[in-house]
Design an enzyme around this catalytic site. Structure first.
Site, PDB file in Angstrom:
ATOM      1  N   ASN A 118      -0.942   1.151 -10.285  1.00  0.00           N
ATOM      2  CA  ASN A 118      -1.088  -0.430 -10.067  1.00  0.00           C
ATOM      3  C   ASN A 118      -2.517  -0.913 -10.484  1.00  0.00           C
ATOM      4  O   ASN A 118      -3.500  -0.414 -10.025  1.00  0.00           O
ATOM      5  CB  ASN A 118      -0.803  -0.694  -8.563  1.00  0.00           C
ATOM      6  CG  ASN A 118      -1.264  -2.128  -8.224  1.00  0.00           C
ATOM      7  OD1 ASN A 118      -1.462  -2.978  -9.285  1.00  0.00           O
ATOM      8  ND2 ASN A 118      -1.213  -2.553  -7.153  1.00  0.00           N
TER       9      ASN A 118
ATOM     10  N   HIS B 210       3.119  -5.826  -2.006  1.00  0.00           N
ATOM     11  CA  HIS B 210       1.809  -5.123  -1.830  1.00  0.00           C
ATOM     12  C   HIS B 210       1.105  -5.843  -0.992  1.00  0.00           C
ATOM     13  O   HIS B 210       1.112  -7.167  -0.506  1.00  0.00           O
ATOM     14  CB  HIS B 210       1.097  -5.175  -3.230  1.00  0.00           C
ATOM     15  CG  HIS B 210      -0.154  -4.174  -3.357  1.00  0.00           C
ATOM     16  ND1 HIS B 210      -1.201  -4.704  -2.721  1.00  0.00           N
ATOM     17  CD2 HIS B 210      -0.148  -2.948  -3.661  1.00  0.00           C
ATOM     18  CE1 HIS B 210      -2.287  -3.559  -2.760  1.00  0.00           C
ATOM     19  NE2 HIS B 210      -1.541  -2.613  -3.471  1.00  0.00           N
TER      20      HIS B 210
ATOM     21  N   GLU C 153      -2.097  -6.414  -0.456  1.00  0.00           N
ATOM     22  CA  GLU C 153      -2.898  -7.708  -1.374  1.00  0.00           C
ATOM     23  C   GLU C 153      -2.385  -9.067  -1.231  1.00  0.00           C
ATOM     24  O   GLU C 153      -3.009 -10.185  -1.106  1.00  0.00           O
ATOM     25  CB  GLU C 153      -3.490  -7.313  -2.431  1.00  0.00           C
ATOM     26  CG  GLU C 153      -4.714  -6.087  -2.204  1.00  0.00           C
ATOM     27  CD  GLU C 153      -4.885  -5.129  -3.304  1.00  0.00           C
ATOM     28  OE1 GLU C 153      -4.264  -5.270  -4.341  1.00  0.00           O
ATOM     29  OE2 GLU C 153      -5.461  -4.146  -2.922  1.00  0.00           O
TER      30      GLU C 153
ATOM     31  N   GLY D 232      -7.358   2.298  -8.147  1.00  0.00           N
ATOM     32  CA  GLY D 232      -8.430   2.492  -8.684  1.00  0.00           C
ATOM     33  C   GLY D 232      -8.437   3.832  -9.798  1.00  0.00           C
ATOM     34  O   GLY D 232      -8.687   3.529 -10.946  1.00  0.00           O
TER      35      GLY D 232
HETATM   36  P1  13P Z   1      -6.365   2.261  -4.543  1.00  0.00           P
HETATM   37  O1  13P Z   1      -5.965   3.517  -5.122  1.00  0.00           O
HETATM   38  O2  13P Z   1      -7.537   1.903  -5.459  1.00  0.00           O
HETATM   39  O3  13P Z   1      -6.885   2.945  -3.119  1.00  0.00           O
HETATM   40  O4  13P Z   1      -5.494   1.311  -4.411  1.00  0.00           O
HETATM   41  C1  13P Z   1      -4.240   1.720  -3.669  1.00  0.00           C
HETATM   42  C2  13P Z   1      -3.184   0.811  -4.253  1.00  0.00           C
HETATM   43  O5  13P Z   1      -3.329  -0.464  -3.642  1.00  0.00           O
HETATM   44  C3  13P Z   1      -2.274   0.964  -4.936  1.00  0.00           C
HETATM   45  O6  13P Z   1      -1.134  -0.037  -4.940  1.00  0.00           O
END
Ligand code: 13P
Length: 257
Positions: A9, A97, A99, A237
Site C-alpha cells: 500500500n 483502511h 486511515e 512504508g
Molecule cells: P506500515 O507498514 O507503514 O506500518 O503501514 C501499514 C499499512 O497501513 C498498510 O496498509
C-alpha cells in the site's frame, strides 16, 4: 492450502515517474518468483495506476486501488468507481483502511457498500480491520474486530466471501515501527477465522486469506508468516523501497506451512 498474498500500500507517496521506477524495479527483482504459490499486489496512488498497469502488463504482479466509491457513476466529485479502477488495470482494491476510517469518515456501513460494489465489478476487496491503541489497552480488541467483520460483511454470502481478502491492521502498529508480536497477530487472525467459521462454515473460513499489516519489514516477515493463520502481509512504508518489498515477498514465498 491458502495462497500467500503480499500487497504494497503506497498510500500518498510516489509521483508517476517514481511509481514507474518502483514497479519496474519490483518486476525485475521478482522475476523468478513462484507466482503459483505467492500473489503480489501493488497499490499505487490513483494518479499512477494506468502507468503502473502498463509496467506490470507482462508480469504476474497484480494491481490494486487504495479505495473506491460504491456508486457506479454520478455526480460524486473526487470519487472513483470500481469500474474506473478496473479500467485503469486493477484487479484488487483496499477497502476500509484505518486511515480512511480515521481521517475520512469511513464507517463499517460504507465499507460494506464498497465491498459489494467491488465484488460486483469482479475486483478482489482487501478489507481492513483493526483496533486502535486505546481499544487494545481497554481489552476491546476482539469486540472491535467482531464489529468490523460482522458489519463489513452484512449481506455478503459464502460465495462472495471466498473472493474477499481480510487484512488485520492494528492501528497502533501502523507507521509506528511497533509491530504486533507474531503471537498477538496470530491470536487475532485466529479470532477472525473462528468468527468467519461461525458465519460461513469451516470450508469458507479455511479458504479466506488473512493478511497482517503494521510495520512489516524484511526483518520481521518470517516470524509473522510462520504463524498458521497469517497468510500474507499488507505493507506500507517498506513497500516504497524496491529492496525491502522484494525481500518481504521472497522471504514470504519461502515459508511452507
Ligand atoms: P506500515 O507498514 O507503514 O506500518 O503501514 C501499514 C499499512 O497501513 C498498510 O496498509
Amino acid at each position: 492450502m491458502r495462497k500467500t498474498i503480499i500487497a504494497g500500500n503506497w498510500k500518498m507517496y510516489k509521483n508517476i515517474s517514481e511509481a514507474i521506477e518502483l514497479s519496474n524495479g519490483l518486476k525485475r527483482e521478482l522475476f523468478k518468483l513462484d507466482f503459483e504459490s505467492t500473489e503480489v499486489v501493488l497499490c499505487p496512488p490513483f494518479t499512477a495506476l494506468a502507468e503502473v498497469a502498463e509496467v506490470l502488463s507482462e508480469s504476474d504482479i497484480g494491481l490494486g486501488g487504495q479505495d473506491m466509491y460504491w456508486a457506479e457513476e454520478g455526480a460524486f466529485t473526487g470519487e472513483i468507481s470500481a469500474n474506473m479502477l478496473k479500467d485503469a488495470g486493477c484487479q484488487y482494491v483496499i477497502i476500509g483502511h484505518s486511515e480512511r476510517r480515521q481521517f475520512f469518515a469511513e464507517s463499517n456501513e460504507t465499507v460494506n457498500k464498497k465491498i459489494k460494489a467491488a465484488i460486483k465489478c469482479e475486483l478482489t476487496p482487501i478489507v481492513c480491520v483493526g483496533e486502535n491503541l486505546q481499544e487494545r489497552e481497554q481489552n476491546k480488541t476482539f469486540n472491535v474486530i467482531e464489529d468490523h467483520i460482522k458489519q463489513a460483511l452484512v449481506d455478503i454470502d459464502a460465495q462472495q466471501m471466498q473472493k474477499i481478502v481480510v487484512a488485520y491492521e492494528p492501528v497502533w502498529a501502523i507507521g509506528t515501527g511497533k509491530t504486533a508480536t507474531p503471537e498477538q497477530a496470530q491470536e487475532v487472525h485466529k479470532y477472525i477465522r473462528d468468527l468467519l467459521k461461525k458465519m460461513y462454515g469451516e470450508d469458507v473460513a479455511q479458504g479466506v486469506r488473512i493478511q497482517y499489516g503494521g510495520s512489516v519489514k524484511p526483518e520481521n516477515i518470517l516470524e509473522l508468516m510462520a504463524k498458521p493463520d497469517v497468510d500474507g502481509a499488507l505493507v506500507g512504508g517498506a513497500s516504497l523501497k524496491i529492496d525491502a518489498f522484494a525481500a518481504i515477498v521472497i522471504k514470504s514465498s519461502e515459508v511452507r506451512k
